[in-house]
Scaffold this motif. Structure first.
Motif, PDB file in Angstrom:
ATOM      1  N   ILE A 331       0.829  -1.211   0.000  1.00 58.88           N
ATOM      2  CA  ILE A 331       0.000   0.000   0.000  1.00 58.88           C
ATOM      3  C   ILE A 331       0.861   1.258   0.000  1.00 58.88           C
ATOM      4  N   TRP A 332       1.850   1.343   0.891  1.00 61.54           N
ATOM      5  CA  TRP A 332       2.614   2.589   0.950  1.00 61.54           C
ATOM      6  C   TRP A 332       3.512   2.745  -0.268  1.00 61.54           C
ATOM      7  N   ARG A 333       4.009   1.627  -0.780  1.00 63.38           N
ATOM      8  CA  ARG A 333       4.794   1.723  -2.013  1.00 63.38           C
ATOM      9  C   ARG A 333       3.903   2.117  -3.194  1.00 63.38           C
ATOM     10  N   PHE A 334       2.686   1.619  -3.204  1.00 60.96           N
ATOM     11  CA  PHE A 334       1.762   1.947  -4.292  1.00 60.96           C
ATOM     12  C   PHE A 334       1.433   3.444  -4.299  1.00 60.96           C
ATOM     13  N   VAL A 335       1.238   4.019  -3.122  1.00 63.32           N
ATOM     14  CA  VAL A 335       0.945   5.457  -3.037  1.00 63.32           C
ATOM     15  C   VAL A 335       2.107   6.270  -3.595  1.00 63.32           C
ATOM     16  N   LEU A 336       3.328   5.925  -3.210  1.00 63.28           N
ATOM     17  CA  LEU A 336       4.494   6.617  -3.742  1.00 63.28           C
ATOM     18  C   LEU A 336       4.650   6.372  -5.243  1.00 63.28           C
ATOM     19  N   LEU A 337       4.316   5.153  -5.671  1.00 63.04           N
ATOM     20  CA  LEU A 337       4.454   4.814  -7.085  1.00 63.04           C
ATOM     21  C   LEU A 337       3.576   5.698  -7.962  1.00 63.04           C
ATOM     22  N   GLN A 338       2.363   6.002  -7.495  1.00 63.12           N
ATOM     23  CA  GLN A 338       1.473   6.853  -8.286  1.00 63.12           C
ATOM     24  C   GLN A 338       2.065   8.250  -8.471  1.00 63.12           C
ATOM     25  N   ASN A 339       2.682   8.772  -7.433  1.00 65.43           N
ATOM     26  CA  ASN A 339       3.336  10.077  -7.558  1.00 65.43           C
ATOM     27  C   ASN A 339       4.556  10.007  -8.466  1.00 65.43           C
ATOM     28  N   PHE A 340       5.290   8.913  -8.372  1.00 66.75           N
ATOM     29  CA  PHE A 340       6.444   8.736  -9.253  1.00 66.75           C
ATOM     30  C   PHE A 340       6.006   8.633 -10.715  1.00 66.75           C
ATOM     31  N   CYS A 341       4.874   8.003 -10.942  1.00 67.51           N
ATOM     32  CA  CYS A 341       4.367   7.876 -12.311  1.00 67.51           C
ATOM     33  C   CYS A 341       4.084   9.247 -12.921  1.00 67.51           C
ATOM     34  N   LEU A 342       3.517  10.140 -12.137  1.00 68.38           N
ATOM     35  CA  LEU A 342       3.239  11.488 -12.633  1.00 68.38           C
ATOM     36  C   LEU A 342       4.534  12.222 -12.976  1.00 68.38           C
ATOM     37  N   ILE A 343       5.559  12.032 -12.144  1.00 71.18           N
ATOM     38  CA  ILE A 343       6.848  12.681 -12.405  1.00 71.18           C
ATOM     39  C   ILE A 343       7.470  12.139 -13.681  1.00 71.18           C
ATOM     40  N   VAL A 344       7.438  10.818 -13.847  1.00 70.24           N
ATOM     41  CA  VAL A 344       8.035  10.191 -15.036  1.00 70.24           C
ATOM     42  C   VAL A 344       7.310  10.639 -16.301  1.00 70.24           C
ATOM     43  N   VAL A 345       5.976  10.662 -16.243  1.00 74.75           N
ATOM     44  CA  VAL A 345       5.207  11.098 -17.416  1.00 74.75           C
ATOM     45  C   VAL A 345       5.545  12.546 -17.762  1.00 74.75           C
ATOM     46  N   GLY A 346       5.663  13.388 -16.748  1.00 73.27           N
ATOM     47  CA  GLY A 346       6.025  14.778 -17.008  1.00 73.27           C
ATOM     48  C   GLY A 346       7.394  14.911 -17.653  1.00 73.27           C
ATOM     49  N   LEU A 347       8.372  14.169 -17.133  1.00 74.89           N
ATOM     50  CA  LEU A 347       9.716  14.202 -17.714  1.00 74.89           C
ATOM     51  C   LEU A 347       9.714  13.680 -19.144  1.00 74.89           C
ATOM     52  N   PHE A 348       8.968  12.604 -19.367  1.00 72.93           N
ATOM     53  CA  PHE A 348       8.935  11.998 -20.698  1.00 72.93           C
ATOM     54  C   PHE A 348       8.281  12.931 -21.713  1.00 72.93           C
ATOM     55  N   VAL A 349       7.136  13.502 -21.352  1.00 76.96           N
ATOM     56  CA  VAL A 349       6.443  14.416 -22.268  1.00 76.96           C
ATOM     57  C   VAL A 349       7.312  15.628 -22.576  1.00 76.96           C
ATOM     58  N   THR A 350       7.990  16.154 -21.563  1.00 72.41           N
ATOM     59  CA  THR A 350       8.891  17.287 -21.781  1.00 72.41           C
ATOM     60  C   THR A 350      10.004  16.923 -22.749  1.00 72.41           C
ATOM     61  N   ALA A 351      10.589  15.734 -22.555  1.00 67.62           N
ATOM     62  CA  ALA A 351      11.673  15.303 -23.436  1.00 67.62           C
ATOM     63  C   ALA A 351      11.178  15.099 -24.866  1.00 67.62           C
ATOM     64  N   ILE A 352       9.981  14.522 -25.030  1.00 71.62           N
ATOM     65  CA  ILE A 352       9.447  14.271 -26.371  1.00 71.62           C
ATOM     66  C   ILE A 352       9.156  15.581 -27.094  1.00 71.62           C
ATOM     67  N   ILE A 353       8.536  16.526 -26.400  1.00 69.86           N
ATOM     68  CA  ILE A 353       8.233  17.815 -27.025  1.00 69.86           C
ATOM     69  C   ILE A 353       9.519  18.539 -27.395  1.00 69.86           C
ATOM     70  N   TYR A 354      10.523  18.458 -26.530  1.00 66.67           N
ATOM     71  CA  TYR A 354      11.795  19.109 -26.836  1.00 66.67           C
ATOM     72  C   TYR A 354      12.445  18.483 -28.068  1.00 66.67           C
ATOM     73  N   LEU A 355      12.478  17.152 -28.128  1.00 62.04           N
ATOM     74  CA  LEU A 355      13.096  16.477 -29.267  1.00 62.04           C
ATOM     75  C   LEU A 355      12.336  16.715 -30.562  1.00 62.04           C
ATOM     76  N   ALA A 356      11.017  16.830 -30.461  1.00 60.09           N
ATOM     77  CA  ALA A 356      10.192  16.973 -31.666  1.00 60.09           C
ATOM     78  C   ALA A 356      10.144  18.399 -32.173  1.00 60.09           C
ATOM     79  N   VAL A 357      10.150  19.357 -31.273  1.00 66.18           N
ATOM     80  CA  VAL A 357       9.890  20.744 -31.668  1.00 66.18           C
ATOM     81  C   VAL A 357      11.126  21.631 -31.537  1.00 66.18           C
ATOM     82  N   ALA A 358      11.867  21.448 -30.457  1.00 67.19           N
ATOM     83  CA  ALA A 358      12.959  22.383 -30.188  1.00 67.19           C
ATOM     84  C   ALA A 358      14.264  22.010 -30.889  1.00 67.19           C
ATOM     85  N   VAL A 359      14.488  20.736 -31.151  1.00 67.25           N
ATOM     86  CA  VAL A 359      15.762  20.302 -31.742  1.00 67.25           C
ATOM     87  C   VAL A 359      15.731  20.508 -33.247  1.00 67.25           C
TER      88      VAL A 359
END
Length: 359
Positions: A331-359
């Motif tokens: 349970i406690w790992r699952f709660v932290l995992l959900q927050n980690f998932c949001l962080i990973v998705v944010g990092l991934f989307v940022t990286a994809i937009i940068y590679l697609a548009v800014a580079v």
């Protein structure tokens, strides 16, 4: 090689390396020397490198190898998919503990699923946009040339005024009036085109404003220039997402490791297996939801609601069964995992937009 090409090469290489298996069909029992490593052989396969001892060199056998490889891959898929959907903890645990020949490898099924998803969606007819990008800002060279012509005509008008040449003065005034009229007409046409009710029009208008701002840095101007055509920018983001989908794995593994810092027997490899199978499930159910949405909007809404509810439940079951945890630890790992998932998705989307548009 550009960044998108590099991403495509890396993804293709990972797919080939993950899926490629010895697919040759052994024939009769053979004794001799392995054609690959030179070891003495006794049987259908080399005991040193695993290559079949009887090597066929016919075109017919080439097709047979392809079919055998595909059927072997499919057979493992039918044992993997049910566990992935309904008992992900067992699938993850058995792969980590070495029971691997009966299942598709986590990396292979993840990359294969991403490839099939984008391949299938490429055939889906998307509604055509009535937005046609028209740049309200001339290119740097065109704008400079236009301004130079205006200045030359203004100088000629000043010279005609000084010389008292009324005919030359009238010509200069007519030319200047014509240029102003054309510029105003082009700006009005572009404004009418851009100011549509679609999101593309809004994005294009903002991008044009940013591009026209002389105080904006060159990097931001480069991004704004690409966003002048939002449909093309979205297409590039989609292609970049496919080519760099594997980045989700290295981004996720460190966060998984944080949940098990004091468990020495749990390795980064274990976390990689967990992440790959979990991402595969998300891609599969997302693809199903998209397909149902194209069949009927109500089905799509229901499917996406099921995805939003089912994905956390799936992660909880995989976390508990894959790592053999108790209820409190899960349970406690699952709660932290959900927050980690949001962080990973944010990092991934940022990286994809940068590679697609800014580079």
């Amino acid at each position: 090689m550009d960044i998108e090409g590099a991403g495509g090469v890396v993804t293709a290489g990972l797919i080939a390396g993950a899926i490629e298996k010895p697919a040759a069909k052994a024939g009769e029992d053979h004794t001799g020397t392995c054609a690959d490593c030179g070891s003495e052989t006794s049987g259908n396969f080399c005991s040193n490198c695993g290559q079949p001892t009887h090597v066929h060199r016919t075109l017919l056998h080439l097709g047979e190898e392809v079919l055998h490889g595909v059927m072997h891959f499919d057979a493992r898929i039918w044992r993997t998919l049910p566990l992935l959907a309904f008992n992900p903890g067992k699938l993850t645990r058995e792969w980590i503990h070495g029971k691997r020949t009966r299942y598709v490898s986590p990396l292979a099924i993840f990359l294969f699923t991403v490839f099939v998803s984008f391949f299938a969606l490429s055939f889906v007819h998307m509604p055509e946009s009535n937005f046609h990008p028209v740049s309200t800002v001339a290119g740097e060279e065109g704008a400079a040339e236009f301004e130079k012509g205006r200045q030359d005509i203004a100088a000629a008008r000043a010279a005609a005024t000084t010389a008292g040449d009324k005919a030359a003065l009238d010509v200069a005034d007519n030319v200047l009036a014509g240029l102003s009229k054309k510029a105003d007409g082009a700006e009005a046409a572009s404004s009418d085109e851009v100011q549509s009710d679609s999101w593309q029009g809004s994005v294009s208008e903002i991008a044009n404003d940013v591009y026209s701002d002389p105080t904006v840095s060159p990097g931001v101007k480069r991004v704004a220039k690409k966003l002048m055509n939002p449909d093309l920018a979205v297409y590039k983001i989609q292609q970049t997402f496919y080519k760099f989908a594997f980045l989700l794995v290295p981004l996720s593994i460190p966060f998984m490791a944080l949940l098990f810092l004091w468990r020495r027997k749990t390795t980064l490899y274990d976390h990689g297996v967990f992440v790959l199978y979990s991402l595969t499930f998300v891609v599969l159910v997302g693809l199903i939801a998209i397909c149902l949405g194209f069949i009927h909007p109500a089905l799509g809404v229901a499917a996406w609601f099921a995805v939003m509810v089912g994905t956390p439940i799936h992660q909880f079951a995989q976390l508990k069964g894959g790592y053999e945890l108790g209820w409190f630890s899960t349970i406690w790992r699952f709660v932290l995992l959900q927050n980690f998932c949001l962080i990973v998705v944010g990092l991934f989307v940022t990286a994809i937009i940068y590679l697609a548009v800014a580079v």
